[in-house]
Design an enzyme around this catalytic site. Structure first.
Site, PDB file in Angstrom:
ATOM      1  N   SER A 196      -8.688  -7.482  22.356  1.00 42.15           N
ATOM      2  CA  SER A 196      -7.467  -6.880  22.896  1.00 42.15           C
ATOM      3  C   SER A 196      -6.871  -5.726  22.109  1.00 42.15           C
ATOM      4  CB  SER A 196      -6.389  -7.944  23.068  1.00 42.15           C
ATOM      5  OG  SER A 196      -6.634  -8.648  24.248  1.00 42.15           O
TER       6      SER A 196
ATOM      7  N   LYS B 110       3.910  -4.806  20.136  1.00 44.18           N
ATOM      8  CA  LYS B 110       3.428  -5.560  21.297  1.00 44.18           C
ATOM      9  C   LYS B 110       4.412  -6.697  21.551  1.00 44.18           C
ATOM     10  CE  LYS B 110      -0.703  -7.993  23.051  1.00 44.18           C
ATOM     11  NZ  LYS B 110      -2.090  -8.442  22.753  1.00 44.18           N
TER      12      LYS B 110
ATOM     13  N   SER C 244      -5.716  -6.968  26.118  1.00 44.10           N
ATOM     14  CA  SER C 244      -4.381  -7.243  26.607  1.00 44.10           C
ATOM     15  C   SER C 244      -3.309  -6.334  26.031  1.00 44.10           C
ATOM     16  CB  SER C 244      -4.020  -8.696  26.309  1.00 44.10           C
ATOM     17  OG  SER C 244      -3.942  -8.904  24.906  1.00 44.10           O
TER      18      SER C 244
HETATM   19  N1  GLN Z   1      -9.858 -10.131  27.387  1.00 40.77           N
HETATM   20  C1  GLN Z   1      -9.942 -11.320  26.592  1.00 40.77           C
HETATM   21  C2  GLN Z   1      -9.242 -12.445  27.303  1.00 40.77           C
HETATM   22  O1  GLN Z   1      -8.835 -12.259  28.391  1.00 40.77           O
HETATM   23  C3  GLN Z   1      -9.374 -11.082  25.231  1.00 40.77           C
HETATM   24  C4  GLN Z   1      -7.909 -11.035  25.192  1.00 40.77           C
HETATM   25  C5  GLN Z   1      -7.355 -10.868  23.812  1.00 40.77           C
HETATM   26  O2  GLN Z   1      -8.043 -10.424  22.893  1.00 40.77           O
HETATM   27  N2  GLN Z   1      -6.103 -11.266  23.677  1.00 40.77           N
HETATM   28  O3  GLN Z   1      -9.077 -13.497  26.802  1.00 40.77           O
END
Ligand code: GLN
Length: 487
Positions: free
Chosen positions: A175, A76, A151
């Site tokens: 995410s 990532k 994400s």
């Molecule tokens: N969707 C969540 C957010 O927007 C979690 C994102 C994540 O786990 N990095 O913060």
């Protein structure tokens, strides 16, 4: 055999390398070729590392073989990789080439793995659809009009399309688990503190945790065994021995007999789409059929999780992202008039809308006069949520639930409605607030789109989580289904 190299387990790949059926260079070439053929339609990678990958693969041949040596993977783009551009999905870091390596990335590299590229992601990991990336959205291999989740959307879509056998992710509020569910693969979020955060670009430091994606839980076991462990450079990393997760996996599903599985009633309430519910129920029936004892449990503060998260995560983000000031590194505006203009314009140009929204929310909840009402209150509700889990884990060994309320939604569908987007993570966020480990495993399809089963275990019980996931995968083949165009 070589045609199917993207379809087999890491252990099978390793055995093939050891037997000389194919070389690390051939294995890497197989995946680079698939990236060349398929990535332009999916947009999973921000940076390709073809040349570096070939070099690393050539170097592997002479190394002492261990589980991951010669195995290709994708990182990532939130993990700093020395000498390889690391953007975090943001214009702010479009030109950033880290002079050092994230600890978890270094460990995977030392294991002899081969870095194929850096995966697209929501900007600074803020999002649930991969649509906030500066580099454009990622498409879901099961239906390219749909999102892969976020994400870590690039990582999940790449593994689902067989562009790499393994990929890393981070999970601050879901995410890893959410995109794993939406892309029909396995995604593991370890306990907070299990994997070092050093060199992983910070979003919300008290929640961020690195983990992994693969088709199979057994492959995640190989990967976590390498990523986990104490790191003196991360004060929150835990100094506890790392088990041989792969070696500890059960040979048959017998371990499910007598296992106490808790179903939190709050995770099966309104909002759960019937098709998703049906798949998850069938998965639970499968566990029960093996002798698992299914117990209804309650996590009464579940409803507080999303609002708590959307105070704490932005608060920490606003503080973490203050370092991007256009002075030391990152985007710098043209011809600033003075220092203030430099800060203002560099940040206005470098950050996208969602990141700016989070910074504003964070600054607001931390400001004098509002701190007690929001930030302090959220710290207290966070504790209530963690206490709920502690109580439930006195009764059960593991918690099972859907990972998400529904399958992958269409690109653009939720983009203009941040609250609907935030509610996406209703089943994943509580585990982050409590610091618990969780995994999402494929559990069927609703109208051709994958559904994920989420399993949560007590703190540092990753072995247990992997064992149950592996046992389930011995009984089912949902994780081995392929989107037709990428089979
Ligand atoms: N969707 C969540 C957010 O927007 C979690 C994102 C994540 O786990 N990095 O913060």
């Amino acid at each position: 055999m070589t045609d199917a190299l993207h379809r087999v387990s890491v252990s099978t790949l390793r055995a093939g390398l050891t037997a000389g059926d194919f070389s690390p260079a051939e294995l890497t070439a197989h995946f680079l070729d698939r990236i060349e053929r398929f990535d332009s339609g999916l947009n999973t990678l921000v940076t390709r590392c073809d040349e570096g990958a070939r070099r690393q693969a050539d170097a592997v041949a002479s190394q002492k073989a261990e589980a991951l040596s010669g195995i290709p993977l994708i990182q990532k783009d939130i993990f700093c990789t020395e000498g390889v551009r690391t953007t975090c999905g943001s214009r702010m870091l479009d030109q950033f080439i880290p002079p050092y390596q994230a600890t978890s990335a270094a460990r995977l590299a030392e294991a002899g793995s081969v870095l194929l590229g850096k995966a697209n992601m929501d900007e600074f990991a803020m999002g649930s659809s991969n649509e906030t990336s500066y580099y454009g959205p990622v498409r879901n291999p099961w239906d390219t009009d749909r999102v892969p989740g976020g994400s870590s959307g690039g990582s999940a879509a790449a593994v689902a399309a067989g562009l790499a056998p393994l990929a890393t992710g981070t999970d601050t509020g879901g995410s890893i688990r959410q995109p794993a569910a939406l892309c029909g693969i396995t995604g593991l979020k370890p306990t907070y503190g299990r994997v070092s955060r050093y060199g992983m670009i910070a979003f919300a430091s008290s929640l961020d945790q690195a983990g992994c994606f693969a088709r199979r839980a057994e492959d995640c076991a190989h990967m976590l065994g390498r990523m986990a462990g104490f790191d003196p450079r991360d004060s929150t990393s835990v100094d506890a021995p790392v088990p041989d997760y792969h070696g500890g996996l059960p040979a048959d599903p017998g371990m499910l007999k007598g296992l106490k599985v808790g179903l939190p009633k709050e995770y099966f309430a309104d909002g759960l789409v019937p098709g998703t519910r049906g798949c998850v129920q069938a998965a639970i029936d499968e566990l029960a059929g093996q002798g698992a004892e299914i117990v209804e449990v309650t996590l009464p503060n579940t409803g507080l999780a999303v609002p708590t998260y959307y105070v704490l995560a932005p608060a920490e983000a606003s503080s973490n992202l203050a370092r991007f000031d256009g002075v030391r590194y990152g985007h710098r505006c043209e011809q600033p008039r003075d220092l203030e203009d430099l800060y203002l314009r560099s940040r206005a140009e470098g950050f996208g809308r969602e990141v700016q929204r989070r910074i504003m929310i964070g600054a607001y909840v931390l400001s004098a006069g509002y701190y007690d009402a929001y930030y302090l209150k959220a710290q207290k509700t966070r504790r209530l949520i963690a206490d709920d889990f502690a109580r439930v884990f006195e009764q059960v060994n593991i918690i099972a639930s859907p990972t998400t309320q529904s399958t992958a939604f269409r690109l653009g569908e939720k983009l203009d409605d941040p609250v609907t987007m935030y509610l996406n993570d209703i089943y994943t966020i509580p585990a982050n607030l409590a610091g618990l480990p969780g995994i999402s495993v494929p559990a069927g399809f609703d109208q051709g789109l994958p559904v994920g089963l989420q399993l949560l275990a007590p703190w540092f019980a990753e072995q247990q989580l992997l064992n149950v996931a592996h046992a389930y995968q011995l009984l089912t083949d949902w994780h081995l289904q392929w989107p037709e165009a990428y089979a």
